[in-house]
Design a protein around this motif. Structure first.
Motif, PDB file in Angstrom:
ATOM      1  N   THR A   1       0.837  -1.195   0.000  1.00 35.20           N
ATOM      2  CA  THR A   1       0.000   0.000   0.000  1.00 35.20           C
ATOM      3  C   THR A   1       0.867   1.238   0.000  1.00 35.20           C
ATOM      4  O   THR A   1       1.971   1.232   0.602  1.00 35.20           O
ATOM      5  N   PRO A   2       0.447   2.325  -0.679  1.00 38.80           N
ATOM      6  CA  PRO A   2      -0.723   2.378  -1.568  1.00 38.80           C
ATOM      7  C   PRO A   2      -0.400   1.754  -2.918  1.00 38.80           C
ATOM      8  O   PRO A   2       0.729   1.375  -3.180  1.00 38.80           O
ATOM      9  N   LYS A   3      -1.370   1.662  -3.795  1.00 37.54           N
ATOM     10  CA  LYS A   3      -1.144   1.160  -5.155  1.00 37.54           C
ATOM     11  C   LYS A   3      -0.676   2.277  -6.081  1.00 37.54           C
ATOM     12  O   LYS A   3       0.065   2.033  -7.029  1.00 37.54           O
ATOM     13  N   PHE A   4      -1.110   3.476  -5.844  1.00 36.40           N
ATOM     14  CA  PHE A   4      -0.729   4.628  -6.643  1.00 36.40           C
ATOM     15  C   PHE A   4      -0.444   5.800  -5.697  1.00 36.40           C
ATOM     16  O   PHE A   4      -1.091   5.942  -4.670  1.00 36.40           O
ATOM     17  N   GLN A   5       0.525   6.644  -6.091  1.00 34.74           N
ATOM     18  CA  GLN A   5       0.831   7.826  -5.301  1.00 34.74           C
ATOM     19  C   GLN A   5       1.492   8.871  -6.177  1.00 34.74           C
ATOM     20  O   GLN A   5       2.353   8.536  -6.991  1.00 34.74           O
ATOM     21  N   VAL A   6       1.073  10.112  -6.011  1.00 34.90           N
ATOM     22  CA  VAL A   6       1.742  11.240  -6.661  1.00 34.90           C
ATOM     23  C   VAL A   6       2.306  12.129  -5.569  1.00 34.90           C
ATOM     24  O   VAL A   6       1.577  12.522  -4.643  1.00 34.90           O
ATOM     25  N   LEU A   7       3.574  12.436  -5.652  1.00 37.04           N
ATOM     26  CA  LEU A   7       4.243  13.294  -4.675  1.00 37.04           C
ATOM     27  C   LEU A   7       4.830  14.513  -5.358  1.00 37.04           C
ATOM     28  O   LEU A   7       5.189  14.449  -6.549  1.00 37.04           O
ATOM     29  N   LYS A   8       4.954  15.579  -4.604  1.00 34.90           N
ATOM     30  CA  LYS A   8       5.693  16.732  -5.100  1.00 34.90           C
ATOM     31  C   LYS A   8       7.154  16.580  -4.686  1.00 34.90           C
ATOM     32  O   LYS A   8       7.464  15.959  -3.658  1.00 34.90           O
ATOM     33  N   THR A   9       8.037  17.141  -5.474  1.00 34.61           N
ATOM     34  CA  THR A   9       9.460  17.093  -5.147  1.00 34.61           C
ATOM     35  C   THR A   9       9.684  17.617  -3.737  1.00 34.61           C
ATOM     36  O   THR A   9       9.163  18.669  -3.364  1.00 34.61           O
ATOM     37  N   GLY A  10      10.446  16.849  -2.952  1.00 30.92           N
ATOM     38  CA  GLY A  10      10.753  17.234  -1.590  1.00 30.92           C
ATOM     39  C   GLY A  10       9.841  16.639  -0.532  1.00 30.92           C
ATOM     40  O   GLY A  10      10.179  16.636   0.656  1.00 30.92           O
ATOM     41  N   GLN A  11       8.695  16.139  -0.944  1.00 34.31           N
ATOM     42  CA  GLN A  11       7.792  15.512   0.019  1.00 34.31           C
ATOM     43  C   GLN A  11       8.347  14.151   0.444  1.00 34.31           C
ATOM     44  O   GLN A  11       9.176  13.542  -0.245  1.00 34.31           O
ATOM     45  N   SER A  12       7.862  13.682   1.577  1.00 35.89           N
ATOM     46  CA  SER A  12       8.279  12.373   2.067  1.00 35.89           C
ATOM     47  C   SER A  12       7.073  11.447   2.098  1.00 35.89           C
ATOM     48  O   SER A  12       5.917  11.890   2.147  1.00 35.89           O
ATOM     49  N   MET A  13       7.355  10.162   2.047  1.00 32.55           N
ATOM     50  CA  MET A  13       6.284   9.176   2.194  1.00 32.55           C
ATOM     51  C   MET A  13       6.879   7.806   2.505  1.00 32.55           C
ATOM     52  O   MET A  13       8.082   7.568   2.275  1.00 32.55           O
ATOM     53  N   THR A  14       6.034   6.941   3.013  1.00 31.62           N
ATOM     54  CA  THR A  14       6.436   5.578   3.339  1.00 31.62           C
ATOM     55  C   THR A  14       5.568   4.601   2.567  1.00 31.62           C
ATOM     56  O   THR A  14       4.344   4.700   2.596  1.00 31.62           O
ATOM     57  N   LEU A  15       6.218   3.677   1.886  1.00 27.65           N
ATOM     58  CA  LEU A  15       5.526   2.583   1.215  1.00 27.65           C
ATOM     59  C   LEU A  15       5.483   1.391   2.173  1.00 27.65           C
ATOM     60  O   LEU A  15       6.511   1.020   2.747  1.00 27.65           O
ATOM     61  N   GLN A  16       4.292   0.830   2.297  1.00 22.88           N
ATOM     62  CA  GLN A  16       4.103  -0.256   3.242  1.00 22.88           C
ATOM     63  C   GLN A  16       4.057  -1.603   2.524  1.00 22.88           C
ATOM     64  O   GLN A  16       3.566  -1.707   1.400  1.00 22.88           O
ATOM     65  N   CYS A  17       4.580  -2.614   3.185  1.00 17.66           N
ATOM     66  CA  CYS A  17       4.561  -3.971   2.650  1.00 17.66           C
ATOM     67  C   CYS A  17       4.365  -4.946   3.793  1.00 17.66           C
ATOM     68  O   CYS A  17       5.030  -4.829   4.834  1.00 17.66           O
ATOM     69  N   ALA A  18       3.468  -5.904   3.593  1.00 18.10           N
ATOM     70  CA  ALA A  18       3.243  -6.938   4.598  1.00 18.10           C
ATOM     71  C   ALA A  18       3.063  -8.283   3.907  1.00 18.10           C
ATOM     72  O   ALA A  18       2.443  -8.358   2.852  1.00 18.10           O
ATOM     73  N   GLN A  19       3.621  -9.331   4.540  1.00 24.22           N
ATOM     74  CA  GLN A  19       3.461 -10.682   3.987  1.00 24.22           C
ATOM     75  C   GLN A  19       2.903 -11.598   5.077  1.00 24.22           C
ATOM     76  O   GLN A  19       3.198 -11.438   6.258  1.00 24.22           O
ATOM     77  N   ASP A  20       2.114 -12.578   4.628  1.00 27.26           N
ATOM     78  CA  ASP A  20       1.464 -13.476   5.583  1.00 27.26           C
ATOM     79  C   ASP A  20       1.936 -14.917   5.413  1.00 27.26           C
ATOM     80  O   ASP A  20       1.240 -15.862   5.783  1.00 27.26           O
ATOM     81  N   MET A  21       3.128 -15.111   4.859  1.00 34.02           N
ATOM     82  CA  MET A  21       3.636 -16.448   4.576  1.00 34.02           C
ATOM     83  C   MET A  21       4.727 -16.878   5.558  1.00 34.02           C
ATOM     84  O   MET A  21       5.364 -17.917   5.361  1.00 34.02           O
TER      85      MET A  21
END
Lengths: 112, 110
Positions: free
Chosen positions: B7-27
């Motif tokens: 998550t997320p599947k799509f994201q648009v950011l402006k230059t300089g912004q920060s964000m975290t991409l999340q990943c989880a596995q159930d195996m």
């Protein structure tokens, strides 16, 4: 890890067998051959892997030459849904080597 | 059986912004990875985590940080996004060198 060489693209008629070659002439004795495919920007999907012997599963067959310097992935009856980029990867079996290294693969187009 | 969820599947950011991409596995896999894929290119490894509590740099780590929060979750952080980080990001997990990939996060930095 050994480097692999694959043709950039191939065509196959629907219903026919698709034979995708891979050259890995510098492979060493404990390196496995793995095949993955990526369908239209989805995440890559595991297909099959082998060390020395030929392997078969519900998706495909893997033929490895006796000298292990090349292999062929065979999709026995290609369908339109098999259109994808196919990656051949040689992977070390020892501890500490965790990364799959992807090349550009072979773009397989299955034609109606 | 969800496998690897990003998550997320799509994201648009402006230059300089920060964000975290999340990943989880159930195996219950020990190893997890972050790859990026640019148009017409193969996947390139950004960071990986061989087991809970460990992380290591891959081929293209600059501009990214990761956290292996627990055995299930492995996040990728962009502290100051740049247009060169526009890409599709894939998370994966593995057991016995057989990888399972998520469906990807398509990130655009403008």
């Amino acid at each position: 890890d050994a480097k692999t060489t694959q043709p950039p693209s191939m065509d196959c008629a629907e219903g026919r067998a698709a034979n995708l070659p891979c050259n890995h002439s510098t492979i060493s004795g404990n390196e496995y051959v793995y095949w993955y495919r990526q369908i239209h920007s989805q995440g890559p999907q595991y297909i099959i892997h082998g060390l020395k012997n030929n392997e078969t599963n519900e998706m495909a067959s893997l033929i490895i030459t006796e000298d292990r310097k090349s292999s062929t992935l065979i999709l026995p009856h290609a369908t339109l849904r098999d259109t994808a980029v196919y990656y051949c990867i040689v992977y070390h079996s020892g501890a500490g080597s965790y990364q799959l290294t992807f090349g550009k693969g072979t773009k397989l187009s299955v034609i109606p | 059986n969800a496998g690897v969820t990003q998550t997320p599947k799509f994201q648009v950011l402006k230059t300089g912004q920060s964000m975290t991409l999340q990943c989880a596995q159930d195996m219950n896999h020990n190893s997890m990875y972050w790859y990026r894929q640019d148009p017409g290119m193969g996947l390139r490894l950004i960071y990986y985590s061989a087991s809970e509590g460990t992380t290591d740099k891959g081929e293209v780590p600059n501009g990214y940080n990761v956290s292996r929060l627990n055995k299930r979750e492995f996040s990728l952080r962009l502290e100051s996004a740049a247009p060169s980080q526009t890409s599709v990001y894939f998370c994966a997990s593995s057991e016995f060198r057989r990888y399972t990939f998520g469906s990807g996060t398509r990130l655009t930095v403008v």
